[in-house]
Design an enzyme around this catalytic site. Structure first.
Site, PDB file in Angstrom:
ATOM      1  N   HIS A 117      -9.717  -4.118  12.816  1.00 28.36           N
ATOM      2  CA  HIS A 117      -8.685  -4.723  11.975  1.00 28.36           C
ATOM      3  C   HIS A 117      -8.210  -5.977  12.693  1.00 28.36           C
ATOM      4  O   HIS A 117      -7.219  -5.981  13.409  1.00 28.36           O
ATOM      5  CB  HIS A 117      -7.530  -3.734  11.774  1.00 28.36           C
ATOM      6  CG  HIS A 117      -6.525  -4.175  10.770  1.00 28.36           C
ATOM      7  ND1 HIS A 117      -5.200  -3.847  10.851  1.00 28.36           N
ATOM      8  CD2 HIS A 117      -6.653  -4.928   9.644  1.00 28.36           C
ATOM      9  CE1 HIS A 117      -4.541  -4.366   9.825  1.00 28.36           C
ATOM     10  NE2 HIS A 117      -5.411  -5.030   9.088  1.00 28.36           N
ATOM     11  N   ASP A 160      -9.236 -10.760   8.573  1.00 24.18           N
ATOM     12  CA  ASP A 160      -8.641  -9.430   8.567  1.00 24.18           C
ATOM     13  C   ASP A 160      -9.540  -8.300   9.053  1.00 24.18           C
ATOM     14  O   ASP A 160      -9.057  -7.382   9.684  1.00 24.18           O
ATOM     15  CB  ASP A 160      -8.157  -9.103   7.148  1.00 24.18           C
ATOM     16  CG  ASP A 160      -7.219  -7.912   7.103  1.00 24.18           C
ATOM     17  OD1 ASP A 160      -6.339  -7.814   7.983  1.00 24.18           O
ATOM     18  OD2 ASP A 160      -7.351  -7.084   6.200  1.00 24.18           O
ATOM     19  N   ARG A 164       0.825  -1.199   0.000  1.00 27.76           N
ATOM     20  CA  ARG A 164       0.000   0.000   0.000  1.00 27.76           C
ATOM     21  C   ARG A 164       0.868   1.262   0.000  1.00 27.76           C
ATOM     22  O   ARG A 164       2.025   1.232   0.396  1.00 27.76           O
ATOM     23  CB  ARG A 164      -0.902   0.013   1.240  1.00 27.76           C
ATOM     24  CG  ARG A 164      -2.006  -1.026   1.221  1.00 27.76           C
ATOM     25  CD  ARG A 164      -2.830  -0.949   2.507  1.00 27.76           C
ATOM     26  NE  ARG A 164      -2.058  -1.380   3.674  1.00 27.76           N
ATOM     27  CZ  ARG A 164      -1.504  -0.569   4.556  1.00 27.76           C
ATOM     28  NH1 ARG A 164      -1.629   0.749   4.404  1.00 27.76           N
ATOM     29  NH2 ARG A 164      -0.838  -1.028   5.583  1.00 27.76           N
ATOM     30  N   LYS A 212      -8.610  -2.115   1.098  1.00 23.37           N
ATOM     31  CA  LYS A 212      -8.490  -1.235   2.253  1.00 23.37           C
ATOM     32  C   LYS A 212      -9.293   0.053   2.098  1.00 23.37           C
ATOM     33  O   LYS A 212      -9.623   0.701   3.091  1.00 23.37           O
ATOM     34  CB  LYS A 212      -7.019  -0.927   2.524  1.00 23.37           C
ATOM     35  CG  LYS A 212      -6.253  -2.121   3.088  1.00 23.37           C
ATOM     36  CD  LYS A 212      -6.925  -2.699   4.329  1.00 23.37           C
ATOM     37  CE  LYS A 212      -6.091  -3.813   4.945  1.00 23.37           C
ATOM     38  NZ  LYS A 212      -6.797  -4.477   6.085  1.00 23.37           N
ATOM     39  N   LYS A 265      -2.268 -12.388  12.114  1.00 21.43           N
ATOM     40  CA  LYS A 265      -3.729 -12.495  12.175  1.00 21.43           C
ATOM     41  C   LYS A 265      -4.250 -13.676  11.364  1.00 21.43           C
ATOM     42  O   LYS A 265      -5.061 -14.466  11.841  1.00 21.43           O
ATOM     43  CB  LYS A 265      -4.389 -11.217  11.658  1.00 21.43           C
ATOM     44  CG  LYS A 265      -4.180  -9.987  12.485  1.00 21.43           C
ATOM     45  CD  LYS A 265      -5.118  -8.858  12.107  1.00 21.43           C
ATOM     46  CE  LYS A 265      -5.218  -8.618  10.625  1.00 21.43           C
ATOM     47  NZ  LYS A 265      -3.926  -8.274   9.993  1.00 21.43           N
ATOM     48  N   SER A 303      -0.639  -6.062   9.468  1.00 18.88           N
ATOM     49  CA  SER A 303      -0.152  -7.079   8.542  1.00 18.88           C
ATOM     50  C   SER A 303       1.219  -7.569   8.993  1.00 18.88           C
ATOM     51  O   SER A 303       2.086  -6.782   9.361  1.00 18.88           O
ATOM     52  CB  SER A 303      -0.055  -6.496   7.126  1.00 18.88           C
ATOM     53  OG  SER A 303      -1.316  -6.099   6.663  1.00 18.88           O
TER      54      SER A 303
END
Length: 532
Positions: free
Chosen positions: A219, A258, A60, A200, A243, A239
Protein backbone atom coordinates in the site's frame (compact mmCIF):
# COMPACT_ATOMS: atom_id res chain seq x y z
CA UNK A 1 -28.37 -0.76 -30.93
CA UNK A 2 -25.39 0.67 -29.08
CA UNK A 3 -22.17 -1.33 -29.27
CA UNK A 4 -21.60 -3.55 -26.27
CA UNK A 5 -25.28 -3.80 -25.36
CA UNK A 6 -25.82 -7.56 -25.46
CA UNK A 7 -25.12 -10.12 -22.76
CA UNK A 8 -23.28 -12.53 -25.05
CA UNK A 9 -20.53 -10.03 -25.81
CA UNK A 10 -19.42 -10.17 -22.17
CA UNK A 11 -20.39 -13.85 -21.83
CA UNK A 12 -22.34 -12.95 -18.71
CA UNK A 13 -24.85 -15.74 -19.26
CA UNK A 14 -22.03 -18.22 -18.82
CA UNK A 15 -21.49 -16.74 -15.35
CA UNK A 16 -25.13 -17.04 -14.32
CA UNK A 17 -26.30 -13.49 -15.06
CA UNK A 18 -29.60 -13.79 -16.92
CA UNK A 19 -32.62 -11.61 -17.63
CA UNK A 20 -30.66 -8.39 -17.33
CA UNK A 21 -32.11 -5.54 -19.36
CA UNK A 22 -29.13 -3.86 -21.04
CA UNK A 23 -25.51 -4.88 -20.53
CA UNK A 24 -22.94 -2.32 -21.69
CA UNK A 25 -19.57 -4.00 -22.18
CA UNK A 26 -16.24 -2.17 -22.04
CA UNK A 27 -17.59 1.25 -22.99
CA UNK A 28 -15.03 4.02 -23.37
CA UNK A 29 -14.99 7.25 -21.38
CA UNK A 30 -17.27 9.41 -23.61
CA UNK A 31 -20.03 6.80 -23.61
CA UNK A 32 -19.75 6.23 -19.86
CA UNK A 33 -19.93 9.96 -19.15
CA UNK A 34 -23.00 10.22 -21.42
CA UNK A 35 -24.73 7.36 -19.62
CA UNK A 36 -23.93 8.78 -16.20
CA UNK A 37 -25.37 12.18 -17.13
CA UNK A 38 -28.48 10.80 -18.86
CA UNK A 39 -29.20 8.50 -15.90
CA UNK A 40 -28.94 11.38 -13.43
CA UNK A 41 -25.89 9.94 -11.69
CA UNK A 42 -23.87 13.15 -11.85
CA UNK A 43 -23.20 16.57 -13.36
CA UNK A 44 -20.84 17.44 -16.19
CA UNK A 45 -18.25 19.77 -14.68
CA UNK A 46 -15.58 22.10 -16.07
CA UNK A 47 -13.44 20.50 -18.74
CA UNK A 48 -15.74 17.47 -18.86
CA UNK A 49 -15.08 16.14 -15.37
CA UNK A 50 -17.94 14.13 -13.87
CA UNK A 51 -19.21 15.46 -10.53
CA UNK A 52 -20.87 12.80 -8.36
CA UNK A 53 -21.97 12.13 -4.79
CA UNK A 54 -21.73 8.77 -3.05
CA UNK A 55 -24.73 9.01 -0.74
CA UNK A 56 -24.52 8.02 2.91
CA UNK A 57 -21.20 6.22 2.42
CA UNK A 58 -18.46 8.78 1.78
CA UNK A 59 -15.70 6.33 2.68
CA UNK A 60 -15.02 2.63 2.94
CA UNK A 61 -16.94 0.41 5.38
CA UNK A 62 -14.22 -1.95 6.65
CA UNK A 63 -16.44 -3.51 9.31
CA UNK A 64 -18.83 -4.63 6.56
CA UNK A 65 -16.13 -6.54 4.66
CA UNK A 66 -16.12 -10.35 4.93
CA UNK A 67 -14.13 -13.30 3.62
CA UNK A 68 -16.03 -16.53 3.00
CA UNK A 69 -14.73 -19.20 5.36
CA UNK A 70 -13.95 -22.23 3.17
CA UNK A 71 -11.63 -25.13 3.84
CA UNK A 72 -9.11 -23.97 1.26
CA UNK A 73 -8.57 -20.51 2.74
CA UNK A 74 -9.37 -20.94 6.44
CA UNK A 75 -5.81 -21.89 7.56
CA UNK A 76 -4.30 -18.87 5.82
CA UNK A 77 -6.61 -15.96 6.67
CA UNK A 78 -5.89 -13.44 9.41
CA UNK A 79 -9.27 -13.93 11.05
CA UNK A 80 -8.61 -11.48 13.88
CA UNK A 81 -8.62 -8.78 11.20
CA UNK A 82 -11.18 -10.14 8.72
CA UNK A 83 -14.85 -10.84 9.24
CA UNK A 84 -15.95 -14.38 8.39
CA UNK A 85 -18.96 -15.32 6.27
CA UNK A 86 -20.20 -18.90 5.95
CA UNK A 87 -20.44 -20.34 2.41
CA UNK A 88 -24.19 -20.92 2.75
CA UNK A 89 -24.76 -17.27 3.67
CA UNK A 90 -22.70 -16.17 0.66
CA UNK A 91 -24.73 -18.44 -1.61
CA UNK A 92 -27.95 -16.85 -0.37
CA UNK A 93 -26.49 -13.38 -0.83
CA UNK A 94 -25.42 -14.17 -4.38
CA UNK A 95 -28.74 -15.75 -5.31
CA UNK A 96 -30.71 -12.81 -3.91
CA UNK A 97 -28.45 -10.32 -5.71
CA UNK A 98 -28.93 -12.12 -9.03
CA UNK A 99 -32.72 -11.96 -8.58
CA UNK A 100 -32.50 -8.27 -7.73
CA UNK A 101 -30.40 -7.55 -10.82
CA UNK A 102 -32.96 -8.92 -13.28
CA UNK A 103 -34.50 -6.29 -15.54
CA UNK A 104 -31.83 -3.71 -14.73
CA UNK A 105 -28.97 -2.16 -16.71
CA UNK A 106 -25.37 -3.05 -15.92
CA UNK A 107 -21.97 -1.80 -17.05
CA UNK A 108 -19.10 -4.24 -17.45
CA UNK A 109 -15.38 -3.56 -17.63
CA UNK A 110 -12.78 -6.26 -18.32
CA UNK A 111 -9.57 -5.02 -16.72
CA UNK A 112 -6.54 -6.24 -14.85
CA UNK A 113 -4.48 -5.43 -11.79
CA UNK A 114 -0.72 -5.40 -12.26
CA UNK A 115 1.54 -3.74 -14.84
CA UNK A 116 3.86 -6.76 -14.83
CA UNK A 117 2.24 -9.32 -17.14
CA UNK A 118 3.83 -12.13 -15.13
CA UNK A 119 1.75 -11.28 -12.07
CA UNK A 120 -1.37 -9.50 -13.35
CA UNK A 121 -4.87 -10.47 -12.25
CA UNK A 122 -7.64 -10.39 -14.88
CA UNK A 123 -10.77 -8.94 -13.28
CA UNK A 124 -14.30 -8.44 -14.60
CA UNK A 125 -16.17 -5.63 -12.81
CA UNK A 126 -19.96 -5.51 -13.16
CA UNK A 127 -21.43 -2.22 -11.96
CA UNK A 128 -24.98 -0.98 -11.57
CA UNK A 129 -23.80 2.65 -11.92
CA UNK A 130 -22.22 4.01 -15.09
CA UNK A 131 -19.93 6.29 -13.11
CA UNK A 132 -18.63 3.33 -11.11
CA UNK A 133 -17.68 1.74 -14.43
CA UNK A 134 -15.83 4.92 -15.40
CA UNK A 135 -14.12 5.02 -12.01
CA UNK A 136 -12.85 1.45 -12.12
CA UNK A 137 -11.76 1.92 -15.74
CA UNK A 138 -9.48 4.67 -14.42
CA UNK A 139 -8.29 2.70 -11.41
CA UNK A 140 -7.38 -0.64 -12.99
CA UNK A 141 -5.29 -1.36 -16.06
CA UNK A 142 -6.83 -1.77 -19.49
CA UNK A 143 -6.22 -4.60 -21.95
CA UNK A 144 -5.74 -3.63 -25.58
CA UNK A 145 -9.06 -3.48 -27.40
CA UNK A 146 -7.91 -6.41 -29.52
CA UNK A 147 -7.59 -8.53 -26.35
CA UNK A 148 -11.13 -7.92 -25.10
CA UNK A 149 -12.72 -10.68 -27.17
CA UNK A 150 -10.46 -13.32 -25.62
CA UNK A 151 -10.70 -11.97 -22.07
CA UNK A 152 -11.43 -14.62 -19.41
CA UNK A 153 -11.80 -13.21 -15.89
CA UNK A 154 -9.92 -14.81 -13.04
CA UNK A 155 -12.16 -12.97 -10.56
CA UNK A 156 -15.47 -11.16 -10.97
CA UNK A 157 -16.68 -8.23 -8.86
CA UNK A 158 -20.41 -7.47 -8.77
CA UNK A 159 -21.32 -4.06 -7.33
CA UNK A 160 -25.02 -3.42 -6.80
CA UNK A 161 -25.62 -0.40 -4.52
CA UNK A 162 -29.42 -0.63 -4.75
CA UNK A 163 -29.41 -4.12 -3.22
CA UNK A 164 -29.62 -4.00 0.57
CA UNK A 165 -28.36 -7.03 2.45
CA UNK A 166 -30.32 -8.72 5.23
CA UNK A 167 -27.90 -9.42 8.12
CA UNK A 168 -29.97 -12.30 9.48
CA UNK A 169 -30.19 -13.99 6.07
CA UNK A 170 -26.81 -13.10 4.59
CA UNK A 171 -24.52 -13.43 7.61
CA UNK A 172 -23.35 -9.83 7.53
CA UNK A 173 -23.51 -6.84 9.88
CA UNK A 174 -25.67 -4.24 8.11
CA UNK A 175 -27.42 -3.58 4.80
CA UNK A 176 -23.95 -2.86 3.39
CA UNK A 177 -21.72 -5.82 2.58
CA UNK A 178 -18.46 -6.55 0.77
CA UNK A 179 -18.03 -10.33 0.53
CA UNK A 180 -14.94 -12.04 -0.96
CA UNK A 181 -15.18 -15.69 -1.95
CA UNK A 182 -11.76 -16.97 -3.04
CA UNK A 183 -13.08 -20.42 -3.93
CA UNK A 184 -15.80 -19.10 -6.23
CA UNK A 185 -13.59 -16.23 -7.44
CA UNK A 186 -16.34 -13.73 -6.71
CA UNK A 187 -16.60 -10.44 -4.85
CA UNK A 188 -20.05 -9.07 -4.02
CA UNK A 189 -20.57 -5.43 -3.05
CA UNK A 190 -24.00 -4.17 -1.99
CA UNK A 191 -25.57 -1.23 -0.21
CA UNK A 192 -22.82 1.34 -0.86
CA UNK A 193 -22.27 3.85 -3.67
CA UNK A 194 -18.69 4.52 -2.55
CA UNK A 195 -16.65 3.44 -5.58
CA UNK A 196 -13.50 2.89 -3.54
CA UNK A 197 -14.92 -0.49 -2.44
CA UNK A 198 -14.32 -1.78 -6.00
CA UNK A 199 -10.73 -0.61 -6.02
CA UNK A 200 -9.81 -1.94 -2.60
CA UNK A 201 -11.49 -5.28 -3.25
CA UNK A 202 -9.01 -5.87 -6.07
CA UNK A 203 -6.13 -4.87 -3.80
CA UNK A 204 -7.32 -7.35 -1.17
CA UNK A 205 -7.37 -10.11 -3.79
CA UNK A 206 -3.81 -9.27 -4.81
CA UNK A 207 -2.70 -9.17 -1.17
CA UNK A 208 -3.86 -12.78 -0.93
CA UNK A 209 -2.44 -14.02 -4.24
CA UNK A 210 0.90 -12.25 -4.74
CA UNK A 211 2.83 -13.37 -1.61
CA UNK A 212 2.50 -16.96 -2.80
CA UNK A 213 4.39 -15.90 -5.93
CA UNK A 214 7.18 -14.23 -3.95
CA UNK A 215 5.82 -10.75 -4.69
CA UNK A 216 5.42 -8.15 -1.96
CA UNK A 217 2.08 -6.29 -2.39
CA UNK A 218 2.39 -2.79 -0.97
CA UNK A 219 0.00 0.00 0.00
CA UNK A 220 2.36 2.64 -1.29
CA UNK A 221 3.01 5.20 -4.00
CA UNK A 222 6.17 5.04 -6.11
CA UNK A 223 8.29 7.15 -8.44
CA UNK A 224 11.71 7.05 -10.04
CA UNK A 225 14.34 9.50 -11.24
CA UNK A 226 14.00 11.03 -14.69
CA UNK A 227 15.55 8.64 -17.19
CA UNK A 228 16.64 6.26 -14.44
CA UNK A 229 14.07 3.66 -13.30
CA UNK A 230 16.74 2.06 -11.11
CA UNK A 231 16.50 5.06 -8.77
CA UNK A 232 13.08 4.12 -7.41
CA UNK A 233 11.45 5.35 -4.20
CA UNK A 234 8.32 3.97 -2.57
CA UNK A 235 6.06 5.70 -0.04
CA UNK A 236 4.05 3.57 2.40
CA UNK A 237 1.10 5.14 4.15
CA UNK A 238 -2.60 5.09 4.83
CA UNK A 239 -5.02 7.44 3.08
CA UNK A 240 -4.43 11.02 4.15
CA UNK A 241 -0.74 10.64 5.01
CA UNK A 242 0.48 12.08 1.70
CA UNK A 243 1.22 9.12 -0.60
CA UNK A 244 -0.37 10.76 -3.63
CA UNK A 245 0.78 14.31 -2.88
CA UNK A 246 4.40 13.47 -2.08
CA UNK A 247 4.92 11.04 -4.96
CA UNK A 248 3.57 13.59 -7.49
CA UNK A 249 6.98 15.22 -7.94
CA UNK A 250 7.45 17.04 -11.27
CA UNK A 251 11.17 16.23 -11.09
CA UNK A 252 10.55 12.48 -10.97
CA UNK A 253 8.53 9.97 -12.97
CA UNK A 254 5.35 8.76 -11.25
CA UNK A 255 4.94 4.97 -11.27
CA UNK A 256 1.73 5.08 -9.25
CA UNK A 257 0.04 6.67 -6.25
CA UNK A 258 -1.39 3.88 -4.10
CA UNK A 259 -0.71 0.18 -4.78
CA UNK A 260 2.39 -1.63 -6.02
CA UNK A 261 4.10 -4.99 -6.17
CA UNK A 262 7.78 -5.71 -5.52
CA UNK A 263 8.98 -8.78 -7.42
CA UNK A 264 12.42 -10.19 -8.10
CA UNK A 265 12.48 -7.97 -11.20
CA UNK A 266 11.59 -4.70 -9.46
CA UNK A 267 8.58 -2.51 -8.68
CA UNK A 268 5.34 -2.40 -10.67
CA UNK A 269 2.06 -0.53 -10.32
CA UNK A 270 -1.00 -2.64 -9.56
CA UNK A 271 -3.32 0.08 -10.88
CA UNK A 272 -3.84 2.30 -13.88
CA UNK A 273 -4.90 5.53 -12.23
CA UNK A 274 -4.85 7.78 -9.19
CA UNK A 275 -7.41 8.50 -6.48
CA UNK A 276 -6.37 11.78 -4.88
CA UNK A 277 -7.90 13.62 -1.94
CA UNK A 278 -8.95 17.12 -2.97
CA UNK A 279 -9.74 18.86 0.32
CA UNK A 280 -7.88 22.20 0.33
CA UNK A 281 -6.19 21.26 -2.95
CA UNK A 282 -4.41 24.24 -4.52
CA UNK A 283 -2.74 24.84 -7.89
CA UNK A 284 0.30 26.28 -6.12
CA UNK A 285 1.03 23.38 -3.75
CA UNK A 286 -0.15 20.48 -5.92
CA UNK A 287 -0.40 21.64 -9.55
CA UNK A 288 -0.28 18.17 -11.11
CA UNK A 289 -3.24 16.87 -9.10
CA UNK A 290 -5.18 20.15 -9.33
CA UNK A 291 -5.00 20.10 -13.13
CA UNK A 292 -6.80 16.73 -13.28
CA UNK A 293 -9.94 18.20 -11.67
CA UNK A 294 -10.77 19.92 -14.96
CA UNK A 295 -9.87 17.10 -17.36
CA UNK A 296 -12.43 15.17 -19.36
CA UNK A 297 -13.58 12.00 -17.67
CA UNK A 298 -12.05 12.69 -14.25
CA UNK A 299 -14.45 11.56 -11.53
CA UNK A 300 -14.92 14.16 -8.79
CA UNK A 301 -16.49 12.66 -5.66
CA UNK A 302 -18.45 14.54 -2.99
CA UNK A 303 -17.23 18.06 -3.78
CA UNK A 304 -19.39 21.15 -3.35
CA UNK A 305 -19.56 23.23 -6.54
CA UNK A 306 -21.26 26.38 -7.83
CA UNK A 307 -24.32 25.21 -9.81
CA UNK A 308 -23.95 28.06 -12.32
CA UNK A 309 -20.20 28.35 -12.86
CA UNK A 310 -19.41 24.73 -11.89
CA UNK A 311 -16.42 26.02 -9.91
CA UNK A 312 -15.31 23.47 -7.32
CA UNK A 313 -15.02 24.61 -3.70
CA UNK A 314 -11.89 22.86 -2.43
CA UNK A 315 -12.34 24.31 1.05
CA UNK A 316 -15.93 23.20 1.63
CA UNK A 317 -15.91 19.80 3.31
CA UNK A 318 -19.57 19.88 4.33
CA UNK A 319 -20.28 16.67 2.39
CA UNK A 320 -17.12 14.94 3.64
CA UNK A 321 -13.44 15.68 4.13
CA UNK A 322 -12.83 12.57 2.03
CA UNK A 323 -13.65 14.32 -1.26
CA UNK A 324 -11.58 12.90 -4.10
CA UNK A 325 -10.66 12.95 -7.77
CA UNK A 326 -10.16 9.73 -9.75
CA UNK A 327 -8.22 9.95 -13.02
CA UNK A 328 -6.12 7.71 -15.29
CA UNK A 329 -2.33 7.77 -15.21
CA UNK A 330 -2.44 9.29 -18.71
CA UNK A 331 -3.71 12.51 -17.09
CA UNK A 332 -0.38 12.92 -15.30
CA UNK A 333 2.25 14.55 -17.49
CA UNK A 334 5.21 12.80 -15.86
CA UNK A 335 3.61 9.37 -15.41
CA UNK A 336 5.50 6.25 -16.41
CA UNK A 337 4.12 4.60 -19.54
CA UNK A 338 5.27 1.14 -18.49
CA UNK A 339 4.39 1.65 -14.77
CA UNK A 340 7.55 -0.32 -13.95
CA UNK A 341 10.47 0.66 -11.72
CA UNK A 342 13.60 -0.85 -10.24
CA UNK A 343 14.14 -2.25 -6.78
CA UNK A 344 13.44 0.55 -4.27
CA UNK A 345 16.53 2.55 -3.38
CA UNK A 346 14.61 4.48 -0.72
CA UNK A 347 11.66 3.24 1.33
CA UNK A 348 9.61 5.96 2.99
CA UNK A 349 7.04 5.16 5.68
CA UNK A 350 4.58 8.00 6.02
CA UNK A 351 2.75 8.53 9.28
CA UNK A 352 0.30 11.17 10.41
CA UNK A 353 1.17 11.57 14.11
CA UNK A 354 -1.71 13.28 15.93
CA UNK A 355 0.36 13.23 19.14
CA UNK A 356 2.86 15.71 17.71
CA UNK A 357 5.77 13.60 18.97
CA UNK A 358 7.54 12.06 15.97
CA UNK A 359 10.21 14.06 14.09
CA UNK A 360 9.46 15.15 10.49
CA UNK A 361 11.98 12.57 9.23
CA UNK A 362 14.00 9.76 10.80
CA UNK A 363 16.40 7.19 9.37
CA UNK A 364 15.60 3.58 10.24
CA UNK A 365 17.81 0.54 10.56
CA UNK A 366 16.51 -2.63 8.84
CA UNK A 367 15.17 -3.92 12.16
CA UNK A 368 13.50 -0.59 12.91
CA UNK A 369 12.01 -0.59 9.42
CA UNK A 370 10.33 -3.96 10.01
CA UNK A 371 9.17 -2.80 13.45
CA UNK A 372 7.54 0.36 12.11
CA UNK A 373 6.14 -1.49 9.08
CA UNK A 374 4.41 -4.05 11.31
CA UNK A 375 3.32 -1.29 13.71
CA UNK A 376 1.88 0.90 10.96
CA UNK A 377 1.31 3.82 13.31
CA UNK A 378 -0.70 6.73 11.97
CA UNK A 379 -3.90 8.64 12.62
CA UNK A 380 -7.03 7.89 10.66
CA UNK A 381 -8.05 11.17 9.10
CA UNK A 382 -11.58 12.49 8.83
CA UNK A 383 -13.77 10.97 6.14
CA UNK A 384 -11.51 8.17 4.94
CA UNK A 385 -13.64 5.67 6.82
CA UNK A 386 -17.26 6.04 7.80
CA UNK A 387 -17.67 7.57 11.26
CA UNK A 388 -14.19 9.14 11.47
CA UNK A 389 -14.69 12.88 12.00
CA UNK A 390 -11.31 13.88 13.43
CA UNK A 391 -7.83 12.31 13.46
CA UNK A 392 -7.72 9.14 15.56
CA UNK A 393 -4.40 7.54 16.56
CA UNK A 394 -4.27 3.97 15.31
CA UNK A 395 -1.94 1.12 14.46
CA UNK A 396 -2.73 -0.18 10.98
CA UNK A 397 -0.42 -3.12 10.35
CA UNK A 398 1.76 -2.80 7.25
CA UNK A 399 0.12 0.60 6.63
CA UNK A 400 -2.91 -1.17 5.22
CA UNK A 401 -4.54 -3.58 7.70
CA UNK A 402 -8.05 -3.29 6.16
CA UNK A 403 -6.71 -4.85 2.94
CA UNK A 404 -4.64 -7.71 4.41
CA UNK A 405 -6.22 -11.17 4.23
CA UNK A 406 -3.03 -12.94 5.38
CA UNK A 407 -1.28 -12.58 8.72
CA UNK A 408 0.99 -9.50 9.07
CA UNK A 409 4.19 -11.49 9.55
CA UNK A 410 3.81 -12.83 5.99
CA UNK A 411 4.21 -9.31 4.64
CA UNK A 412 6.81 -8.30 7.24
CA UNK A 413 8.99 -11.27 6.34
CA UNK A 414 8.69 -10.49 2.61
CA UNK A 415 9.73 -6.88 3.20
CA UNK A 416 12.69 -7.89 5.37
CA UNK A 417 13.90 -10.42 2.79
CA UNK A 418 13.66 -7.96 -0.09
CA UNK A 419 15.46 -5.19 1.80
CA UNK A 420 18.23 -7.65 2.67
CA UNK A 421 18.51 -8.93 -0.90
CA UNK A 422 18.35 -5.66 -2.78
CA UNK A 423 19.35 -3.03 -0.22
CA UNK A 424 17.39 0.12 0.57
CA UNK A 425 17.57 3.07 2.92
CA UNK A 426 14.45 3.35 5.07
CA UNK A 427 12.92 6.55 6.39
CA UNK A 428 10.03 7.34 8.72
CA UNK A 429 8.34 10.64 7.76
CA UNK A 430 5.75 12.37 9.95
CA UNK A 431 3.23 14.43 7.97
CA UNK A 432 1.07 14.94 11.07
CA UNK A 433 1.35 17.50 13.84
CA UNK A 434 4.17 19.60 15.24
CA UNK A 435 4.30 22.10 18.13
CA UNK A 436 1.68 20.12 20.05
CA UNK A 437 -0.88 17.40 19.61
CA UNK A 438 -3.98 17.63 17.42
CA UNK A 439 -6.06 20.59 18.57
CA UNK A 440 -3.03 22.51 19.88
CA UNK A 441 -0.23 22.17 17.37
CA UNK A 442 -0.27 22.64 13.60
CA UNK A 443 0.07 20.31 10.61
CA UNK A 444 3.61 19.72 9.38
CA UNK A 445 4.44 22.24 6.60
CA UNK A 446 4.30 20.44 3.27
CA UNK A 447 7.22 22.50 1.92
CA UNK A 448 9.45 21.23 4.71
CA UNK A 449 8.30 17.65 4.14
CA UNK A 450 9.09 17.96 0.43
CA UNK A 451 12.53 19.41 1.20
CA UNK A 452 13.35 16.59 3.62
CA UNK A 453 12.17 13.92 1.20
CA UNK A 454 14.10 15.51 -1.64
CA UNK A 455 17.28 15.41 0.43
CA UNK A 456 16.65 11.79 1.44
CA UNK A 457 15.96 10.58 -2.08
CA UNK A 458 18.84 12.44 -3.79
CA UNK A 459 21.26 11.08 -1.17
CA UNK A 460 22.35 14.42 0.31
CA UNK A 461 20.62 13.75 3.64
CA UNK A 462 23.01 10.85 4.25
CA UNK A 463 25.77 13.46 4.71
CA UNK A 464 23.92 15.30 7.50
CA UNK A 465 24.70 15.06 11.20
CA UNK A 466 22.26 12.83 13.07
CA UNK A 467 21.21 12.54 16.70
CA UNK A 468 19.73 9.47 18.38
CA UNK A 469 16.11 9.97 19.37
CA UNK A 470 15.91 9.21 23.13
CA UNK A 471 12.42 7.70 22.92
CA UNK A 472 12.48 5.61 19.73
CA UNK A 473 16.18 5.11 19.05
CA UNK A 474 16.14 6.06 15.37
CA UNK A 475 18.47 8.63 13.76
CA UNK A 476 17.19 12.19 13.32
CA UNK A 477 19.04 14.82 11.24
CA UNK A 478 20.00 17.96 13.15
CA UNK A 479 20.24 20.29 10.16
CA UNK A 480 18.82 20.16 6.62
CA UNK A 481 18.99 22.95 4.07
CA UNK A 482 15.65 24.70 3.62
CA UNK A 483 14.14 23.32 6.84
CA UNK A 484 14.04 25.21 10.16
CA UNK A 485 16.32 23.52 12.71
CA UNK A 486 13.57 23.88 15.32
CA UNK A 487 11.22 21.67 13.28
CA UNK A 488 13.70 18.78 13.34
CA UNK A 489 13.46 18.50 17.14
CA UNK A 490 9.79 18.04 18.10
CA UNK A 491 10.49 18.65 21.79
CA UNK A 492 11.65 22.19 21.06
CA UNK A 493 8.48 23.00 19.09
CA UNK A 494 6.30 22.48 22.17
CA UNK A 495 5.74 25.41 24.56
CA UNK A 496 5.63 23.02 27.55
CA UNK A 497 8.55 20.56 27.59
CA UNK A 498 6.97 18.42 30.31
CA UNK A 499 3.84 17.99 28.23
CA UNK A 500 5.95 16.80 25.31
CA UNK A 501 7.74 14.21 27.46
CA UNK A 502 4.42 12.92 28.77
CA UNK A 503 3.03 12.57 25.24
CA UNK A 504 6.22 10.90 23.99
CA UNK A 505 6.21 8.36 26.84
CA UNK A 506 2.53 7.68 26.22
CA UNK A 507 3.17 7.01 22.53
CA UNK A 508 6.14 4.73 23.29
CA UNK A 509 3.92 2.71 25.62
CA UNK A 510 1.25 2.44 22.91
CA UNK A 511 3.85 1.14 20.43
CA UNK A 512 5.11 -1.45 22.94
CA UNK A 513 1.62 -2.64 23.85
CA UNK A 514 0.59 -2.92 20.18
CA UNK A 515 3.72 -4.91 19.24
CA UNK A 516 3.32 -7.59 21.91
CA UNK A 517 1.36 -9.75 19.45
CA UNK A 518 4.34 -9.92 17.07
CA UNK A 519 7.11 -10.78 19.57
CA UNK A 520 6.88 -14.52 18.90
CA UNK A 521 7.08 -14.20 15.11
CA UNK A 522 9.91 -11.69 14.52
CA UNK A 523 13.67 -12.16 14.58
CA UNK A 524 15.91 -11.10 17.47
CA UNK A 525 16.98 -7.66 16.09
CA UNK A 526 13.33 -6.63 15.70
CA UNK A 527 12.53 -7.90 19.20
CA UNK A 528 15.36 -5.74 20.51
CA UNK A 529 13.75 -2.69 18.90
CA UNK A 530 10.39 -3.60 20.41
CA UNK A 531 11.75 -4.21 23.90
CA UNK A 532 14.10 -1.23 23.76
Amino acid sequence: MEAGRINEKCRLKHQGFTELRNVYCNLLEPALVQHAISRGEGTLGKGGALLVETGKHTGRSPKDKFIVRTGAVEPHIWWENNGAMEPEAFDRLYSDMLDHMKGRDYFVQDLYGGADANYRLDVRVINELAWHSLFIRHMLRRPNRSEIGEFVPQFTIVNCPSFLADPSRHGCRTETVIALNFDRRLVLVAGSEYAGENKKSVFTLLNYILPGKGVMPMHCSANHALGNPVDTAIFFGLSGTGKTTLSADPNRVLIGDDEHGWSDQGTFNLEGGCYAKTVNLSPEAEPEIYATTEKFGSVIENMVFNPETLELDFGDDSLTENMRCAYPMSSVANASVSALGGHPKNIVMLTCDAFGVLPPISRLSPAQAEYHFLSGFTSKVAGTERGVTEPQPTFSTCFGAPFLPLRPEVYGRLLREKIARHGATCWLVNTGWTGGAYGEGSRMPIRSTRALLGAAIDGSLAEADFRKDPHFGFDVPTRVSGVPDLLLDPRRTWSAQEAYEAQANRLVSMFAENFRKYLDCVERPVKAVAIG
